[in-house]
Structures are given as structure tokens and as C-alpha cells.
Scaffold this motif. Structure first.
Motif, mmCIF file in Angstrom:
data_model
loop_
_atom_site.group_PDB
_atom_site.id
_atom_site.type_symbol
_atom_site.label_atom_id
_atom_site.label_comp_id
_atom_site.label_asym_id
_atom_site.label_seq_id
_atom_site.Cartn_x
_atom_site.Cartn_y
_atom_site.Cartn_z
ATOM 1 N N SER A 56 0.864 -1.178 0.000
ATOM 2 C CA SER A 56 0.000 0.000 0.000
ATOM 3 C C SER A 56 0.905 1.233 0.000
ATOM 4 O O SER A 56 1.103 1.874 -1.024
ATOM 5 C CB SER A 56 -0.914 -0.081 1.215
ATOM 6 O OG SER A 56 -1.585 1.089 1.397
ATOM 7 N N SER A 57 1.507 1.546 1.129
ATOM 8 C CA SER A 57 2.407 2.718 1.166
ATOM 9 C C SER A 57 3.796 2.367 0.635
ATOM 10 O O SER A 57 4.571 3.254 0.299
ATOM 11 C CB SER A 57 2.531 3.209 2.609
ATOM 12 O OG SER A 57 3.182 2.219 3.380
ATOM 13 N N THR A 89 6.565 -1.316 4.038
ATOM 14 C CA THR A 89 6.983 -2.665 4.450
ATOM 15 C C THR A 89 8.028 -3.225 3.484
ATOM 16 O O THR A 89 8.990 -3.848 3.910
ATOM 17 C CB THR A 89 5.761 -3.600 4.538
ATOM 18 O OG1 THR A 89 4.790 -2.958 5.358
ATOM 19 C CG2 THR A 89 6.119 -4.939 5.138
#
Ligand code: AMP
Length: 303
Positions: A179-180, A183
């Protein structure tokens, strides 16, 4: 799918009364679950009092909700154990079930990507070393992607946290959701290509798509989603500025104009304005001499 695999012993799913009500499968945990419940609440289906541990809830005569794992929802629908469901598009694609997308809910945005280690010189999937080991919990999507590119890779099935696989030495490359991107970065990985763009979707089987109750649910949710991005703006406008005000307020079908009692020299206008344009619109209206500007949220907007 065997329904017993989804519910603890003693909870019967198939044996319940189906009447002609709709059975809706929702994710039972996490962000997707919370955002979906909030959407349903805004559409008038209040599930806020329902515990996160509930398995099945009858909302009213027309709707019954099943809370299950998001990844089980495509199969549950295809097998007719639920009529309609909300889950991530990544999971629908991975399930390879031919479901019908009724509505894109816009939240739960993420991408299924191919990522490699920072020290790998590859800048695209085509440059990956043939025979690389690919850790993923999305084996179907990964296999299809590499087959389409005619790349011979070795898939390593992991149940989650594929990001750790290269570090642990069990894979060279991963196919996982991001998503961002934080990770991936934190695990020394670099994105190469996107396989699937995903958001939460309302889906059903082909046999349910034309059902009136299914269409009504989709319409109710859509009207809430549309309303969330819009505001209702009212103002009193000097009659001499009316034409210029109409130009800054396109609204849905142009602003509604009503006369104000007495000879005040003002007219009352109301219009639907995209939320992102509200500040700019207020500023333009003030420049044109508008007073009593009022902006409110809209609960539902049916077009
Ligand atoms: P990121 O924001 O890229 O650091 O993602 C954090 C973790 O959440 C990753 O391990 C992803 O697998 C997972 N993730 C991100 N978005 C979603 C989503 N919409 N659905 C399921 N898992 C997600």
C-alpha cells in the motif's frame, strides 16, 4: 465450499431460513471490515452494535450478514452460500472465480506487486533471473503473471509475510500486496511491476447480478459513496450577481434558485459542490457579494 470449514462446530449456515432475503458476506476483521461496516451504517444498515466476533447477523427481513475471512468470500459467493459480498479485488482475482463486480467501494486500496531485493540489478520482471524462487500467498495471480511473460519461475507458497522470505533465504523475489510501500522498503525490497490494482468491491455471482435486491443494495452503497465526496451549499446571492454566481456553481444540474421574501435584492441558491472545490467556491461567492453561505454534508446522493 463446505460451510463447516468457515464456522466453528455447532453453527449451521445452510440450514437457516433463506426466505427471499439477501445474504451478504463481509470480511470479519481488520481495516476492510471496519470501512465496510461504516459504509453500511451510512447506508442505513446499522451493524455498529455487532461484535467483531459475530458470525451471522440478521439486519432486517431483507438482509442477513455473514462475517467470514475476506479470502473465503469469492468461493462462498460462487458456491451460492452467500448472494453478494464485499472483499478485496486482489482476492477475487486470486480466487479465479468468475464473479460480477457491482461496485468499486474505493477503500482498501493496494497493489499486488513483484518485488526484488535492493541489490538485484533487475529493473523489470523480464530481467529477473530464470528459475528465481518467488515467495507469495497469491500463487494463482503470480503464476498467471509469469506465464503471460513466458518467465519460468519457481513459486514458494507462504501463508503471509512474504516480505521476510528473501531475508530468510527461502526466495529471491516476492509477489505481495503493498500500500504505502513502507513494508517493502523496511525489508530491503524494491518494486518491479504491478500485477493487480485493488480496492474493496461489492461482488456477486453471475446468477445474482440482475436480482432486484442485489441492485438495490448496490444503489444504496453507491449513493453513500457519491455523497461522501460532495457537499450541499446554500447562499443568499445579490440578484445583480445571479448570472455570475451560476457560472461558479455548476451543481448537479446547475444551482436551484429561489426568491427571498420581501424586496431584499437577494435570491437564495442551493447547489451540490464537490468537497474538494468548496473552499474555492466560497471564496468566489464572497467576491460576488453572497451572504449567509452554508455548507452541509449529504447523506446520500441518488442519480
Ligand atoms: P505497506 O503500507 O505497503 O507497508 O503495507 C503493509 C502491509 O499491509 C503489507 O504487508 C501488505 O501486504 C498489507 N496490505 C496493505 N494494503 C492491504 C490491503 N488493502 N489488503 C490487505 N493487505 C494489505
Amino acid at each position: 465450499m463446505n460451510p463447516d470449514a468457515l464456522f466453528p462446530k455447532g453453527v449451521s449456515v445452510v440450514a437457516s431460513n433463506r426466505v427471499s432475503s439477501l445474504r451478504l458476506a463481509l470480511p470479519n476483521k481488520g481495516r476492510l471490515s471496519r470501512d465496510t461496516r461504516a459504509l453500511l451504517a451510512d447506508a442505513g444498515y446499522d451493524l455498529t452494535a455487532v461484535s467483531e466476533r459475530s458470525l451471522r447477523v440478521r439486519v432486517d427481513d431483507e438482509l442477513e450478514v455473514l462475517f467470514v475471512r475476506a479470502q473465503d468470500i469469492p468461493e462462498l459467493i460462487q458456491d451460492g452460500l452467500a448472494d453478494v459480498g464485499v472483499t478485496g479485488w486482489d482476492l477475487v482475482v486470486e480466487s479465479e472465480r468468475p464473479l460480477v463486480e457491482l461496485l468499486d467501494l474505493g477503500f482498501g486500496r493496494c497493489r499486488l506487486v513483484v518485488a526484488t531485493t535492493q541489490d538485484d540489478s533487475a529493473t523489470s520482471a523480464m530481467q529477473l533471473r530464470p528459475g528465481s524462487r518467488v515467495a507469495t500467498s497469491f500463487p494463482n495471480s503470480a503464476r498467471r503473471f509469469f506465464e503471460t511473460k513466458r518467465l519460468d519461475m519457481r513459486l514458494v507458497d507462504v501463508s503471509g509475510a512474504a516480505e521476510a522470505a528473501p531475508y530468510l533465504g527461502i526466495a529471491d523475489v516476492i509477489v505481495d500486496l503493498t500500500s504505502s510501500g513502507e513494508t517493502l522498503r523496511a525489508n530491503g525490497l524494491r518494486e518491479l511491476e504491478t500485477i493487480t490494482e485493488s480496492t474493496a468491491r461489492l461482488v456477486c455471482s453471475k446468477s445474482q447480478a440482475e436480482r432486484a435486491e442485489v441492485k438495490a443494495l448496490a444503489l444504496a452503497l453507491e449513493s453513500v459513496l457519491r455523497a461522501r465526496t460532495q457537499r450541499y451549499l446554500m447562499a443568499n446571492v445579490p440578484v445583480r450577481s445571479l448570472e455570475r454566481v451560476k457560472a461558479v456553481l455548476p451543481g448537479l444540474n446547475g444551482p436551484t434558485v429561489a426568491s427571498v421574501a420581501g424586496d431584499s435584492g437577494f435570491a437564495a441558491i442551493a447547489a451540490v459542490v464537490p468537497e474538494k472545490d468548496v473552499r474555492k467556491t466560497i471564496s468566489s461567492l464572497r467576491t460576488l457579494g453572497c451572504v449567509g453561505i452554508l455548507v452541509t454534508r449529504i447523506e446520500r446522493l441518488v442519480q
